[in-house]
Design a protein around this motif. Structure first.
Motif, PDB file in Angstrom:
ATOM      1  N   TYR A   3      29.806  49.648  10.023  1.00 45.36           N
ATOM      2  CA  TYR A   3      29.516  51.046   9.693  1.00 45.36           C
ATOM      3  C   TYR A   3      29.948  51.938  10.859  1.00 45.36           C
ATOM      4  CZ  TYR A   3      26.507  48.770   6.262  1.00 45.36           C
ATOM      5  OH  TYR A   3      26.030  47.979   5.260  1.00 45.36           O
ATOM      6  N   ALA A   4      30.663  53.000  10.513  1.00 42.66           N
ATOM      7  CA  ALA A   4      31.107  53.929  11.553  1.00 42.66           C
ATOM      8  C   ALA A   4      29.895  54.666  12.127  1.00 42.66           C
ATOM      9  CB  ALA A   4      32.101  54.923  10.965  1.00 42.66           C
ATOM     10  N   PHE A   5      29.901  54.825  13.429  1.00 40.08           N
ATOM     11  CA  PHE A   5      28.828  55.582  14.080  1.00 40.08           C
ATOM     12  C   PHE A   5      29.415  56.815  14.731  1.00 40.08           C
ATOM     13  CE2 PHE A   5      26.365  56.798  17.814  1.00 40.08           C
ATOM     14  CZ  PHE A   5      25.110  56.960  17.272  1.00 40.08           C
ATOM     15  N   PRO A   6      28.949  57.992  14.395  1.00 36.89           N
ATOM     16  CA  PRO A   6      27.833  58.292  13.486  1.00 36.89           C
ATOM     17  C   PRO A   6      28.331  58.502  12.053  1.00 36.89           C
ATOM     18  CG  PRO A   6      28.519  60.294  14.592  1.00 36.89           C
ATOM     19  CD  PRO A   6      29.447  59.215  15.069  1.00 36.89           C
ATOM     20  N   VAL A  12      21.746  54.895   7.113  1.00 39.12           N
ATOM     21  CA  VAL A  12      21.019  54.151   6.068  1.00 39.12           C
ATOM     22  C   VAL A  12      20.868  52.673   6.486  1.00 39.12           C
ATOM     23  CG1 VAL A  12      21.140  53.337   3.666  1.00 39.12           C
ATOM     24  CG2 VAL A  12      21.689  55.725   4.216  1.00 39.12           C
ATOM     25  N   ALA A  13      21.927  52.125   7.062  1.00 37.58           N
ATOM     26  CA  ALA A  13      21.858  50.726   7.533  1.00 37.58           C
ATOM     27  C   ALA A  13      20.828  50.600   8.662  1.00 37.58           C
ATOM     28  CB  ALA A  13      23.238  50.274   8.009  1.00 37.58           C
ATOM     29  N   MET A  15      18.124  52.446   9.003  1.00 36.33           N
ATOM     30  CA  MET A  15      16.793  52.499   8.388  1.00 36.33           C
ATOM     31  C   MET A  15      16.404  51.121   7.839  1.00 36.33           C
ATOM     32  SD  MET A  15      15.318  54.960   5.391  1.00 36.33           S
ATOM     33  CE  MET A  15      15.707  54.022   3.938  1.00 36.33           C
ATOM     34  N   ALA A  16      17.366  50.461   7.188  1.00 36.08           N
ATOM     35  CA  ALA A  16      17.084  49.121   6.647  1.00 36.08           C
ATOM     36  C   ALA A  16      16.756  48.156   7.788  1.00 36.08           C
ATOM     37  CB  ALA A  16      18.300  48.629   5.852  1.00 36.08           C
ATOM     38  N   ALA A  17      17.495  48.265   8.896  1.00 41.04           N
ATOM     39  CA  ALA A  17      17.247  47.370  10.038  1.00 41.04           C
ATOM     40  C   ALA A  17      15.863  47.630  10.631  1.00 41.04           C
ATOM     41  CB  ALA A  17      18.326  47.577  11.099  1.00 41.04           C
ATOM     42  N   VAL A  18      15.472  48.896  10.681  1.00 43.18           N
ATOM     43  CA  VAL A  18      14.140  49.229  11.216  1.00 43.18           C
ATOM     44  C   VAL A  18      13.062  48.610  10.330  1.00 43.18           C
ATOM     45  CG1 VAL A  18      12.503  51.132  11.598  1.00 43.18           C
ATOM     46  CG2 VAL A  18      14.878  51.374  12.350  1.00 43.18           C
ATOM     47  N   ASN A  19      13.252  48.738   9.014  1.00 42.36           N
ATOM     48  CA  ASN A  19      12.229  48.226   8.098  1.00 42.36           C
ATOM     49  C   ASN A  19      12.217  46.699   8.012  1.00 42.36           C
ATOM     50  OD1 ASN A  19      11.072  50.697   7.499  1.00 42.36           O
ATOM     51  ND2 ASN A  19      12.592  51.140   5.896  1.00 42.36           N
ATOM     52  N   ASN A  20      13.272  46.073   8.516  1.00 43.36           N
ATOM     53  CA  ASN A  20      13.288  44.603   8.576  1.00 43.36           C
ATOM     54  C   ASN A  20      12.764  44.075   9.905  1.00 43.36           C
ATOM     55  OD1 ASN A  20      14.273  44.010   6.041  1.00 43.36           O
ATOM     56  ND2 ASN A  20      16.407  44.314   6.665  1.00 43.36           N
ATOM     57  N   ASN A  21      12.389  44.980  10.787  1.00 46.32           N
ATOM     58  CA  ASN A  21      11.975  44.579  12.129  1.00 46.32           C
ATOM     59  C   ASN A  21      10.445  44.470  12.180  1.00 46.32           C
ATOM     60  OD1 ASN A  21      11.321  44.414  14.842  1.00 46.32           O
ATOM     61  ND2 ASN A  21      12.914  45.842  15.510  1.00 46.32           N
ATOM     62  N   ALA A  22       9.960  43.233  12.151  1.00 47.10           N
ATOM     63  CA  ALA A  22       8.509  43.017  12.129  1.00 47.10           C
ATOM     64  C   ALA A  22       7.862  43.526  13.421  1.00 47.10           C
ATOM     65  CB  ALA A  22       8.210  41.542  11.943  1.00 47.10           C
ATOM     66  N   ALA A  23       8.575  43.400  14.530  1.00 48.42           N
ATOM     67  CA  ALA A  23       8.015  43.844  15.817  1.00 48.42           C
ATOM     68  C   ALA A  23       7.845  45.365  15.815  1.00 48.42           C
ATOM     69  CB  ALA A  23       8.921  43.410  16.958  1.00 48.42           C
ATOM     70  N   PRO A 136      25.846  46.368  12.274  1.00 44.77           N
ATOM     71  CA  PRO A 136      27.258  46.189  12.651  1.00 44.77           C
ATOM     72  C   PRO A 136      27.925  47.564  12.764  1.00 44.77           C
ATOM     73  CG  PRO A 136      26.709  44.941  10.659  1.00 44.77           C
ATOM     74  CD  PRO A 136      25.571  45.858  10.922  1.00 44.77           C
ATOM     75  N   THR A 137      28.376  47.875  13.949  1.00 43.03           N
ATOM     76  CA  THR A 137      28.787  49.256  14.225  1.00 43.03           C
ATOM     77  C   THR A 137      30.239  49.354  14.671  1.00 43.03           C
ATOM     78  OG1 THR A 137      26.527  49.742  14.924  1.00 43.03           O
ATOM     79  CG2 THR A 137      28.214  51.301  15.601  1.00 43.03           C
ATOM     80  N   GLN A 138      30.896  50.325  14.095  1.00 41.26           N
ATOM     81  CA  GLN A 138      32.258  50.641  14.548  1.00 41.26           C
ATOM     82  C   GLN A 138      32.183  51.969  15.296  1.00 41.26           C
ATOM     83  OE1 GLN A 138      35.050  50.963  11.337  1.00 41.26           O
ATOM     84  NE2 GLN A 138      36.768  51.351  12.719  1.00 41.26           N
ATOM     85  N   PHE A 139      32.528  51.931  16.558  1.00 38.07           N
ATOM     86  CA  PHE A 139      32.409  53.139  17.376  1.00 38.07           C
ATOM     87  C   PHE A 139      33.708  53.933  17.366  1.00 38.07           C
ATOM     88  CE2 PHE A 139      29.219  50.273  19.165  1.00 38.07           C
ATOM     89  CZ  PHE A 139      28.121  51.109  19.159  1.00 38.07           C
ATOM     90  N   LEU A 140      33.558  55.216  17.593  1.00 34.65           N
ATOM     91  CA  LEU A 140      34.724  56.077  17.777  1.00 34.65           C
ATOM     92  C   LEU A 140      35.359  55.723  19.123  1.00 34.65           C
ATOM     93  CD1 LEU A 140      33.049  59.486  16.820  1.00 34.65           C
ATOM     94  CD2 LEU A 140      34.518  58.085  15.358  1.00 34.65           C
TER      95      LEU A 140
END
Lengths: 141, 194
Positions: A3-6, A12-13, A15-23, A136-140
């Motif tokens: 996913y390109a950042f920003p 959205v990805a 947010m999904a990662a945050v909600n999958n993070n039990a810690a 997974p991030t693609q940076f400028l």
């Protein structure tokens, strides 16, 4: 897939990662202090014409929504605004810069928000960053 | 009401009068007891709103604008704006406290005088108390949980245990805490975000 950042997709990805993070669910369970904006300073050389970022609607260890905002939209409705140049956010997302240490060094700036609350939730902040490293991030360049 | 508070706060003084036969009064113990009384008194006054102290002034020293200096000043301002009992603690501190974050090569001096705090970049003057360690541990100090009534650090909290371990291993060094025990305890309360 990267996913390109920003971008809206990256947000959205994230947010999904945050909600999958039990810690994060555990360390942020007492968070009731409002939305958090992570803002990238405008950088014409990277094609970021105006301040850009995302607004995280976090509550009780859950990210209930994310809003990607470019240019004309401001972040005045966020309770906490953290702003930094693109290169610093890249370091944060790559796990090379601790966000709180970055603030103490002046690499990230808490533009708005109650600092003691931020410090109380330092572990939650770190878990948010840890979630970002999972995207997974693609940076400028 | 103030007589009641004075009697709590004057506990250490009373104890001093009761111990004239001791050749060397245990000053550390007495100051700790006095501080314990002050913590209780300040808790009571904060709850009852008896001391409606205005927030003490927190200023950056001229020419000081480092990131850590700004963070410490903001932390003090926010804490003082929130809690009356912290204002009382702040007003009672006299002297200089140096905080050195070795990993980010930054240091600040908090100069307390007459209810006013000046925050300097670097170490300015001779500090009465100094805290030296990595930035994450310095920040962790402000996360020390306080016991609800005495407002002393809870030694059984996870944060306190990790800080004791850091001090034991030498990662975190605090100089002057025993010789300036009241200042150390007040500063802990003042910076605490719990």
């Amino acid at each position: 897939m990267q996913y390109a950042f920003p971008s809206r997709e990256w947000a959205v990805a994230f947010m999904a990662a945050v909600n999958n993070n039990a810690a994060y669910r555990q360390s942020g369970k007492d968070w009731t202090f409002g939305k958090v904006a992570m803002v990238i300073e405008a950088a014409a050389d990277l094609g970021i014409a105006e301040d850009t970022g995302m607004l995280l609607d976090v509550l009780h260890g859950e990210c209930r929504g994310v809003e990607y905002r470019e240019g004309e939209k401001r972040f005045g409705d966020a309770e906490f605004i953290i702003i930094a140049p693109y290169s610093r956010w890249r370091e944060v997302i790559e796990g090379q810069l601790d966000p709180i240490k970055g603030m103490m060094e002046g690499k990230l700036k808490l533009e708005k928000g109650h600092l003691p609350t931020m410090i109380r939730f330092v572990h939650a902040s770190r878990e948010l960053v840890s979630s970002a490293t999972q995207v997974p991030t693609q940076f400028l360049s | 009401m103030s007589r009641r508070f004075n009697s709590v706060g004057g506990f250490a003084d009373g104890l001093r009068q009761l111990l004239p036969s001791l050749r060397r009064p245990p000053r550390v113990l007495l100051s700790a007891l006095g501080e314990l009384g002050a913590g209780l008194r300040s808790k009571l006054s904060g709850r009852l709103g008896a001391d409606a102290l205005p927030p003490p002034q927190v200023e950056l020293a001229p020419g000081s604008g480092g990131a850590m200096t700004a963070i410490m000043a903001q932390l003090l301002r926010d804490n003082l704006a929130d809690r009356v009992e912290k204002r009382r603690d702040c007003a009672a501190i006299r002297g200089r406290v140096a905080i050195i974050a070795e990993d980010i090569d930054s240091s600040v001096t908090l100069h307390f005088e007459a209810g006013r705090v000046t925050v300097h970049d670097g170490i300015v003057g001779i500090p009465d108390l100094s805290v030296r360690g990595p930035s994450d541990l310095i920040l962790e100090l402000s996360r020390l949980q306080l016991q609800s009534y005495l407002r002393l650090p809870d030694p059984f909290s996870a944060t306190a245990k990790s800080l004791f371990e850091a001090m034991r291993s030498g990662r975190l060094k605090v100089h002057g805490a025993w010789s300036h025990l009241p200042t150390a305890l007040r500063l802990t309360r003042l910076l605490s975000v719990s």
